[in-house]
Enzyme design. Structure first.
Site, PDB file in Angstrom:
ATOM      1  N   LYS A 112       0.816  -1.212   0.000  1.00 43.25           N
ATOM      2  CA  LYS A 112       0.000   0.000   0.000  1.00 43.25           C
ATOM      3  C   LYS A 112       0.853   1.267   0.000  1.00 43.25           C
ATOM      4  O   LYS A 112       0.401   2.323  -0.445  1.00 43.25           O
ATOM      5  CB  LYS A 112      -0.937   0.018   1.222  1.00 43.25           C
ATOM      6  CG  LYS A 112      -2.100  -0.956   1.106  1.00 43.25           C
ATOM      7  CD  LYS A 112      -3.169  -0.634   2.140  1.00 43.25           C
ATOM      8  CE  LYS A 112      -4.379  -1.532   1.995  1.00 43.25           C
ATOM      9  NZ  LYS A 112      -5.426  -1.233   2.981  1.00 43.25           N
ATOM     10  N   LYS A 193      -5.133 -10.000  -6.926  1.00 45.09           N
ATOM     11  CA  LYS A 193      -6.371 -10.374  -6.255  1.00 45.09           C
ATOM     12  C   LYS A 193      -7.488  -9.404  -6.637  1.00 45.09           C
ATOM     13  O   LYS A 193      -7.223  -8.236  -6.955  1.00 45.09           O
ATOM     14  CB  LYS A 193      -6.185 -10.456  -4.732  1.00 45.09           C
ATOM     15  CG  LYS A 193      -6.115  -9.129  -4.039  1.00 45.09           C
ATOM     16  CD  LYS A 193      -6.330  -9.262  -2.522  1.00 45.09           C
ATOM     17  CE  LYS A 193      -6.415  -7.853  -1.954  1.00 45.09           C
ATOM     18  NZ  LYS A 193      -6.879  -7.769  -0.594  1.00 45.09           N
ATOM     19  N   LYS A 196     -11.546  -4.045  -4.546  1.00 46.79           N
ATOM     20  CA  LYS A 196     -12.439  -2.910  -4.794  1.00 46.79           C
ATOM     21  C   LYS A 196     -11.656  -1.641  -5.077  1.00 46.79           C
ATOM     22  O   LYS A 196     -12.211  -0.669  -5.588  1.00 46.79           O
ATOM     23  CB  LYS A 196     -13.347  -2.701  -3.586  1.00 46.79           C
ATOM     24  CG  LYS A 196     -12.597  -2.511  -2.270  1.00 46.79           C
ATOM     25  CD  LYS A 196     -13.544  -2.663  -1.105  1.00 46.79           C
ATOM     26  CE  LYS A 196     -12.804  -2.789   0.211  1.00 46.79           C
ATOM     27  NZ  LYS A 196     -13.654  -3.309   1.270  1.00 46.79           N
TER      28      LYS A 196
HETATM   29  P1  AMP Z   1     -11.105  -5.690   2.992  1.00 46.51           P
HETATM   30  O1  AMP Z   1     -12.148  -5.330   2.012  1.00 46.51           O
HETATM   31  O2  AMP Z   1      -9.719  -5.558   2.463  1.00 46.51           O
HETATM   32  O3  AMP Z   1     -11.332  -5.079   4.348  1.00 46.51           O
HETATM   33  O4  AMP Z   1     -11.294  -7.260   3.184  1.00 46.51           O
HETATM   34  C1  AMP Z   1     -12.381  -7.822   3.856  1.00 46.51           C
HETATM   35  C2  AMP Z   1     -12.231  -9.330   3.908  1.00 46.51           C
HETATM   36  O5  AMP Z   1     -12.327  -9.873   2.581  1.00 46.51           O
HETATM   37  C3  AMP Z   1     -10.878  -9.794   4.444  1.00 46.51           C
HETATM   38  O6  AMP Z   1     -11.067 -10.949   5.242  1.00 46.51           O
HETATM   39  C4  AMP Z   1     -10.091 -10.114   3.200  1.00 46.51           C
HETATM   40  O7  AMP Z   1      -9.085 -11.073   3.430  1.00 46.51           O
HETATM   41  C5  AMP Z   1     -11.181 -10.663   2.286  1.00 46.51           C
HETATM   42  N1  AMP Z   1     -10.850 -10.468   0.867  1.00 46.51           N
HETATM   43  C6  AMP Z   1     -10.591  -9.284   0.242  1.00 46.51           C
HETATM   44  N2  AMP Z   1     -10.329  -9.482  -1.073  1.00 46.51           N
HETATM   45  C7  AMP Z   1     -10.425 -10.824  -1.282  1.00 46.51           C
HETATM   46  C8  AMP Z   1     -10.254 -11.653  -2.451  1.00 46.51           C
HETATM   47  N3  AMP Z   1      -9.949 -11.151  -3.638  1.00 46.51           N
HETATM   48  N4  AMP Z   1     -10.427 -12.989  -2.285  1.00 46.51           N
HETATM   49  C9  AMP Z   1     -10.742 -13.514  -1.081  1.00 46.51           C
HETATM   50  N5  AMP Z   1     -10.909 -12.787   0.047  1.00 46.51           N
HETATM   51  C10 AMP Z   1     -10.754 -11.453  -0.048  1.00 46.51           C
END
Ligand code: AMP
Ligand code: TRP
Length: 333
Positions: A112, A193, A196
């Site tokens: 990041k 990956k 968003k």
């Molecule tokens: P975040 O939106 O980064 O706060 O992520 C929220 C949850 O979604 C966390 O547990 C991440 O590890 C999971 N996550 C985010 N992106 C992915 C992805 N592409 N595949 C699987 N899990 C994800």
């Protein structure tokens, strides 16, 4: 089975199919088996610049998504991180426990921070706040996607370090990472990956996308050379990602999905069309519920009750920690 489950999601944009398959689906499944607490980590979102009005809206939207995917507030606790001040209070103790070098090794920080002219101090100390989130609640299990594994390891180290220095206080939590779906990849690039924060909206499917947009995104998704439907993440990473999405949503073993399409002699085009049907069937009811919930008044009541319960659990733990490290207790009166 674990008695306490905790996880957090940042309200920093739309919720993607990756978030759903990697995290939210597990959250819902676990609510029948354990005492689950799910936190909208708005303070973590502040580690990078946020538009204030957008942050407010996104926090409510994320809460509505949780309810729309099936989280039942009668069984699980949903709350906003900033409503429970003990999180930031314990984070300071964690910052005093964690080593600078440990934070420097965090790959999410390195990713990041890469290429940014300005990086906030809180982006660096972010894992200390995350450890505080988890440790406040005697958490046994933390369902997360693959990308959070290193932060969980650090949390475990900090719990053990605190316990050995100040006496048994924290439960050492275990990560729970799905074997399939822990890392859903971007539709435009199977080496990244699904995120968003991608500049290209065609790289992710959002839970708020309508059926036409989902169909367009799947049509545009990159595929690999050849035409055979094979689950082979090494040689066919793009197709294997799409097969993973299909298998998880249809609740079928991924190899069987691939074999079924092969047996019919179907190519990528037919597969993509049927994948669209599966994704729309799973997400369209979620999107409709989401829109209803966002307009209703239930959301505020759920978050108020969630924060009250979280505070009642977190405050005694924080008081114990303050005492253990030698902070003078405030005298009443
Ligand atoms: P975040 O939106 O980064 O706060 O992520 C929220 C949850 O979604 C966390 O547990 C991440 O590890 C999971 N996550 C985010 N992106 C992915 C992805 N592409 N595949 C699987 N899990 C994800
Ligand atoms: N760092 C997590 C992410 O970006 C969000 C998070 C904050 C979290 N606190 C947490 C996840 C506690 C699990 C437990 O996805």
């Amino acid at each position: 089975m674990a008695s306490r489950v905790f996880s957090g999601v940042q309200p920093s944009g739309v919720v993607t199919l990756g978030n759903y398959l990697g995290a939210l689906r597990q959250f819902v499944a676990l609510q029948d088996q354990a005492d689950c607490l799910y936190c909208l980590v708005d303070l973590h979102a502040l580690t990078v610049p946020q538009d204030p009005a957008a942050l407010t809206a996104q926090t409510r939207q994320l809460a509505a998504v949780f309810l729309a995917v099936g989280l039942d507030p009668a069984r699980a606790t949903l709350f906003v991180q900033s409503h429970v001040p003990a999180h930031t209070q314990l984070a300071w103790i964690m910052e005093s426990l964690v080593h600078f070098g440990e934070l420097e090794r965090m790959t999410q920080f390195k990713d990041k921070a890469a290429g940014k002219a300005v990086v906030s101090a809180s982006l660096f100390t972010y894992p200390a706040l995350m450890a505080a989130d988890i440790l406040l609640y005697r958490t046994d299990l933390v369902p997360v996607g693959e990308d959070q594994k290193q932060h969980l390891e650090l949390t475990r180290d900090l719990a053990q370090r605190f316990n050995s220095r100040f006496g048994e206080t924290f439960t050492v939590p275990e990560p729970l990472i799905p074997k399939l779906g822990g890392r859903i990849m971007a539709l435009d690039d199977p080496t990244r990956k699904m995120s968003k924060s991608s500049a290209n909206p065609y790289s992710y499917i959002a839970l708020s996308d309508d059926p036409d947009l989902i169909a367009a995104k799947i049509r545009r998704a990159v595929t690999d050379s050849g035409r055979e439907i094979l689950y082979d993440p090494e040689h066919k990473p793009a197709l294997s990602n799409l097969l993973t999405i299909y298998a998880l949503l249809a609740e079928e073993p991924v190899e069987e999905v691939a074999a079924r399409f092969r047996a019919r002699g179907a190519g990528y085009g037919v597969f993509k069309q049927e994948l669209t049907d599966v994704v729309v069937a799973a997400l369209d009811p979620v999107r409709r519920r989401y829109l209803d919930i966002l307009e209703g008044a239930e959301l505020d009541r759920v978050l108020a009750a969630g924060a009250a319960r979280a505070r009642s659990l977190a405050e005694p733990m924080l008081a114990r920690v303050y005492e253990r490290v030698g902070l003078v207790p405030p005298v009443a009166g």
